[in-house]
Enzyme design. Structure first.
Site, mmCIF file in Angstrom:
data_model
loop_
_atom_site.group_PDB
_atom_site.id
_atom_site.type_symbol
_atom_site.label_atom_id
_atom_site.label_comp_id
_atom_site.label_asym_id
_atom_site.label_seq_id
_atom_site.Cartn_x
_atom_site.Cartn_y
_atom_site.Cartn_z
ATOM 1 N N LYS A 1 22.387 25.283 27.676
ATOM 2 C CA LYS A 1 21.728 26.556 27.335
ATOM 3 C C LYS A 1 20.887 26.399 26.067
ATOM 4 C CE LYS A 1 25.700 28.830 26.963
ATOM 5 N NZ LYS A 1 26.657 27.765 27.280
ATOM 6 N N ARG B 1 29.143 37.684 27.470
ATOM 7 C CA ARG B 1 30.136 36.738 27.983
ATOM 8 C C ARG B 1 31.306 37.429 28.667
ATOM 9 N NH1 ARG B 1 30.398 31.171 24.833
ATOM 10 N NH2 ARG B 1 28.424 31.637 23.902
HETATM 11 P P1 AP5 Z 1 23.827 22.260 24.848
HETATM 12 O O1 AP5 Z 1 22.413 22.596 25.144
HETATM 13 O O2 AP5 Z 1 24.236 22.221 23.441
HETATM 14 O O3 AP5 Z 1 24.814 23.187 25.736
HETATM 15 P P2 AP5 Z 1 25.184 24.717 25.635
HETATM 16 O O4 AP5 Z 1 25.151 25.264 27.018
HETATM 17 O O5 AP5 Z 1 24.346 25.396 24.614
HETATM 18 O O6 AP5 Z 1 26.695 24.573 25.205
HETATM 19 P P3 AP5 Z 1 27.523 25.319 24.054
HETATM 20 O O7 AP5 Z 1 28.705 24.469 23.771
HETATM 21 O O8 AP5 Z 1 26.633 25.691 22.906
HETATM 22 O O9 AP5 Z 1 27.973 26.601 24.807
HETATM 23 P P4 AP5 Z 1 29.108 27.535 24.444
HETATM 24 O O10 AP5 Z 1 28.731 28.700 25.263
HETATM 25 O O11 AP5 Z 1 30.462 27.007 24.650
HETATM 26 O O12 AP5 Z 1 29.010 27.648 22.836
HETATM 27 P P5 AP5 Z 1 28.334 28.732 21.876
HETATM 28 O O13 AP5 Z 1 27.832 28.018 20.706
HETATM 29 O O14 AP5 Z 1 27.433 29.603 22.625
HETATM 30 O O15 AP5 Z 1 24.155 20.862 25.572
HETATM 31 C C1 AP5 Z 1 25.442 20.270 25.462
HETATM 32 C C2 AP5 Z 1 25.295 18.750 25.318
HETATM 33 O O16 AP5 Z 1 24.791 18.209 26.532
HETATM 34 C C3 AP5 Z 1 24.307 18.315 24.223
HETATM 35 O O17 AP5 Z 1 24.770 17.129 23.651
HETATM 36 C C4 AP5 Z 1 22.997 18.066 24.986
HETATM 37 O O18 AP5 Z 1 22.184 17.099 24.340
HETATM 38 C C5 AP5 Z 1 23.530 17.553 26.314
HETATM 39 N N1 AP5 Z 1 22.687 17.940 27.456
HETATM 40 C C6 AP5 Z 1 21.994 19.105 27.607
HETATM 41 N N2 AP5 Z 1 21.360 19.121 28.804
HETATM 42 C C7 AP5 Z 1 21.685 17.942 29.413
HETATM 43 C C8 AP5 Z 1 21.339 17.374 30.678
HETATM 44 N N3 AP5 Z 1 20.551 18.021 31.545
HETATM 45 N N4 AP5 Z 1 21.861 16.155 30.982
HETATM 46 C C9 AP5 Z 1 22.670 15.498 30.108
HETATM 47 N N5 AP5 Z 1 23.022 15.980 28.889
HETATM 48 C C10 AP5 Z 1 22.533 17.204 28.557
HETATM 49 O O19 AP5 Z 1 29.627 29.584 21.464
HETATM 50 C C11 AP5 Z 1 30.621 28.998 20.659
HETATM 51 C C12 AP5 Z 1 31.768 29.971 20.459
HETATM 52 O O20 AP5 Z 1 31.268 31.170 19.825
HETATM 53 C C13 AP5 Z 1 32.461 30.479 21.735
HETATM 54 O O21 AP5 Z 1 33.464 29.575 22.159
HETATM 55 C C14 AP5 Z 1 33.044 31.799 21.234
HETATM 56 O O22 AP5 Z 1 34.220 31.577 20.471
HETATM 57 C C15 AP5 Z 1 31.970 32.307 20.288
HETATM 58 N N6 AP5 Z 1 31.000 33.177 20.972
HETATM 59 C C16 AP5 Z 1 29.665 32.950 21.117
HETATM 60 N N7 AP5 Z 1 29.103 33.958 21.815
HETATM 61 C C17 AP5 Z 1 30.103 34.835 22.101
HETATM 62 C C18 AP5 Z 1 30.146 36.054 22.831
HETATM 63 N N8 AP5 Z 1 29.038 36.592 23.400
HETATM 64 N N9 AP5 Z 1 31.351 36.672 22.970
HETATM 65 C C19 AP5 Z 1 32.475 36.161 22.382
HETATM 66 N N10 AP5 Z 1 32.497 35.009 21.705
HETATM 67 C C20 AP5 Z 1 31.319 34.343 21.574
HETATM 68 MG MG MG Z 2 24.732 26.322 22.741
#
Ligand code: AP5
Ligand code: MG
Ligand code: ZN
Length: 229
Positions: free
Chosen positions: A21, A96
């Site tokens: 994402k 979410r």
């Molecule tokens: P990346 O692009 O970083 O993936 P992502 O989908 O953004 O993954 P996140 O871990 O950021 O998602 P998340 O939803 O768990 O975390 P968030 O920060 O939103 O890619 C991942 C890896 O893969 C990278 O190394 C990249 O280089 C690689 N990659 C990308 N595309 C690729 C491809 N096509 N092929 C191979 N490799 C690839 O949330 C964190 C925490 O915040 C949550 O756990 C929660 O506690 C809290 N939080 C955030 N939003 C909310 C909400 N709305 N409600 C409640 N809690 C929330």
């Molecule tokens: Mg992310």
């Protein structure tokens, strides 16, 4: 006016942890000239600054649990009402839960705007663990890399700004497993929720980054908002 030929576009990007994402949202938002809002990044910044919201969010994030809806909804509402969102937004990681999705609908209705599309990046569960555990983030600008799939040109240094790369605290295996569990239980039901509203577009995220981006561009240009008026 942006590359879609419209003044404003409001989008959501969804997908499991590690779906890509953040990787895709940054480039897509730039191309569409809209603001990219990641609730995860918002909370990490609040933690870094030691704010009250950061303190609340931290205890949930480090366990891989969702931050309570009441905290997330309030801060997202505030962010969306900032003037820089006037040309539209790309929300990454919100909503979410169904409660958050309903709150978003209320917010947008109050603001007099509509959601133009929801893009779901679908990636099978078995790929996610490896993506998350190999991820490295720039301490300075937040850019995301992968030790195998998206290597920086110089080891441990950000291509964009030269900043040091680090591993997110919630990218350790035990927390990753819980984040995935929480995703399938609490967030995956939103796919059906948005499908039923007719705004969902699915993109196969189990392919190279550039191919997915091309699909995202095609998905966005096929949205009703992009149709000639
Ligand atoms: P990346 O692009 O970083 O993936 P992502 O989908 O953004 O993954 P996140 O871990 O950021 O998602 P998340 O939803 O768990 O975390 P968030 O920060 O939103 O890619 C991942 C890896 O893969 C990278 O190394 C990249 O280089 C690689 N990659 C990308 N595309 C690729 C491809 N096509 N092929 C191979 N490799 C690839 O949330 C964190 C925490 O915040 C949550 O756990 C929660 O506690 C809290 N939080 C955030 N939003 C909310 C909400 N709305 N409600 C409640 N809690 C929330
Ligand atoms: Mg992310
Ligand atoms: Zn950087």
């Amino acid at each position: 006016m942006n590359s879609l030929g419209v003044i404003r576009v409001n989008l959501l990007i969804m997908g499991p942890p590690g779906a890509g994402k953040g990787t895709q949202a940054e480039t897509l938002a730039q191309e569409l000239q809209i603001i990219n809002i990641s609730t995860g990044d918002m909370f990490r910044e609040a933690i870094r600054q030691g704010t009250e919201m950061g303190k609340k969010a931290r205890e949930y994030m480090e366990m891989g649990e969702l931050v309570p809806d009441s905290v997330v909804v309030g801060s997202t509402r505030e962010r969306l009402s900032q003037p820089d969102c006037a040309r539209g937004f790309l929300l990454d990681g919100f909503p979410r839960t169904v409660v958050q999705a309903e709150a978003l609908e209320d917010m947008l209705e109050t603001m007099g705007i509509v959601l133009d599309g929801v893009i779901n990046i679908a990636v099978p569960r078995e790929k996610l663990l490896e993506r998350l555990m190999g991820r490295r983030i720039c301490r300075n600008c937040g850019a995301s890399y992968h030790l195998r799939y998206n290597k920086p040109k110089v080891e441990n240094k950000c291509d964009a700004c030269g900043g040091e790369l680090y591993q997110r605290e919630d990218d350790h295996e035990d927390v990753v497993r819980n984040r995935l569990f929480v995703y399938y239980k609490q967030t995956a039901p939103l796919i059906g929720y948005y499908f039923a509203k007719g705004v969902l577009r699915e993109v196969d995220g189990a392919r190279p980054i550039a191919e997915i981006f091309a699909d995202l561009q095609a998905a966005v240009s096929g949205l009703p908002v992009a149709a000639p008026h």
